[in-house]
Design an enzyme around this catalytic site. Structure first.
Site, PDB file in Angstrom:
ATOM      1  N   ARG A  85      12.274 -14.173  58.352  1.00  0.00           N
ATOM      2  CA  ARG A  85      12.279 -13.200  57.327  1.00  0.00           C
ATOM      3  C   ARG A  85      11.151 -12.420  57.237  1.00  0.00           C
ATOM      4  NH1 ARG A  85      13.253 -15.102  51.331  1.00  0.00           N
ATOM      5  NH2 ARG A  85      11.132 -15.696  51.542  1.00  0.00           N
ATOM      6  N   LYS A 179      10.594  -8.238  52.053  1.00  0.00           N
ATOM      7  CA  LYS A 179       9.703  -8.941  51.018  1.00  0.00           C
ATOM      8  C   LYS A 179       8.334  -8.294  51.056  1.00  0.00           C
ATOM      9  CE  LYS A 179       8.552 -13.759  49.498  1.00  0.00           C
ATOM     10  NZ  LYS A 179       9.112 -13.752  48.251  1.00  0.00           N
ATOM     11  N   GLU A 212      19.018 -10.577  40.745  1.00  0.00           N
ATOM     12  CA  GLU A 212      18.086 -11.825  41.181  1.00  0.00           C
ATOM     13  C   GLU A 212      16.918 -11.887  39.888  1.00  0.00           C
ATOM     14  OE1 GLU A 212      15.935 -10.783  44.544  1.00  0.00           O
ATOM     15  OE2 GLU A 212      15.796  -8.861  44.010  1.00  0.00           O
TER      16      GLU A 212
END
Length: 329
Positions: A85, A179, A212
């Site tokens: 990721r 991220k 989220e």
């Protein structure tokens, strides 16, 4: 005369180092046992020296990505999933790697071993690198890779918490799905929750669907015993959340859950759930029992929430070697 300049320079450097050490001198147990910096080209064990250049584009422009892994019982949990990721985030942020993936992985394992830390977190960043204070990183010589081991207690969360709906706008999907280090919305969101006496908050997207938490995924168990996680198309695909989706079918096989899926959920549907939880690397599951001053289900930690927590926890401490990397201390 030249010798005097060298002597003065050495004294100044010594005084600077002493000043940096002042912060850490009263601290008995250092929370950061080791750091890696590609700028320094090695591992640092002195927390006073764990610094990055002020002209790094990650510092003054927010041009950087990061990821986090858990160290538990001398193992790195889900290192490869997090690293994959991390590389996807780097590609989306248009940051080139200073080393191949295999080298980055080796650095992280060696850093953990050098830290002698057997419980905590491993955090790592990739930035566009130091070089100037301009908007464009075109003149920066190379990207920079940093990593820090943080000694901490990692344990199951068994008590429920209170949350609120955030009024802070969430990031657009292009940025929410990578991220990156732009966490100001996340910071303001959790500060807002703390102001209300809550643990954290829940984001709702522009279409009215559950998104989220500020740095965690969220999941629900319906009254029909379906485990539902919000779809990942507009939010970060959590490594722990994805692992939960792989493990949870065991509870379906045992007859405890009816199904496991990702789907869009409205606020009304979510608030009528029987159980609710946060999912994140260091939790791994945190029960939620109150949302906007309304109880979730019966307002108590649910049995299925804890069954899922047990599944993840067992995977972290005794799961297959493909998900747990042994650190050669």
């Amino acid at each position: 005369m030249c010798h005097w300049y060298i002597l003065i320079f050495c004294v100044c450097v010594y005084q600077l180092i002493e000043k940096l050490h002042e912060k850490w001198s009263p601290v008995k147990k250092k929370p950061y046992p080791a750091m890696y910096s590609s700028v320094f080209g090695g591992i640092i064990l002195d927390p006073a020296m764990m610094v990055i250049p002020i002209d790094d584009h990650m510092v003054h422009r927010g041009h950087g990505v990061f990821d986090t892994g858990v160290i538990l019982d001398g193992y790195l949990y889900e290192l490869d999933a997090h690293l994959d990721r991390f590389l996807r985030s780097a590609s989306k942020a248009r940051i080139t790697l200073p080393f191949p993936r295999s080298t980055l992985r080796s650095i992280l394992v060696q850093l953990t071993a050098a830290s002698q830390c057997k419980e905590g977190t491993l955090r790592y960043w990739l930035s566009a690198g130091p070089g100037n204070f301009l908007l464009s990183p075109a003149k920066c010589p190379t990207s920079a890779f940093y990593a820090v081991v943080i000694a901490d207690v990692v344990s199951q969360c068994k008590s429920g918490v209170k949350v609120i709906t955030s009024t802070i706008p969430m990031k657009a999907p292009q940025f929410a799905t990578m991220k990156n280090v732009n966490y100001l919305p996340n910071v303001l969101s959790i500060m807002e929750a703390e102001d209300e006496g809550a643990y954290a908050s829940i984001w709702v997207d522009d279409d009215g669907f559950i998104a989220e938490g500020p740095n965690v995924n969220v999941a629900f168990i319906t009254n029909d015993k379906e485990l539902i996680l919000p779809s990942f198309d507009k939010i970060l695909s959590g490594c722990t959340a994805k692992r939960l989706l792989e493990l949870a079918p065991k509870l379906v096989e045992q007859g405890h859950l009816k199904s496991v899926k990702t789907a869009n959920l409205t606020v009304m549907e979510a608030k009528s759930a029987a159980e609710m939880m946060y999912i994140g690397s260091t939790l791994p599951i945190l029960p939620i029992i109150m949302w906007d001053e309304q109880p979730i289900g019966d307002g108590k930690v649910g049995d299925l929430t804890m069954a899922l927590s047990d599944l993840l926890w067992h995977d972290m401490v005794a799961g297959p070697n493909t998900h747990r990397i042994c650190v050669p201390y």
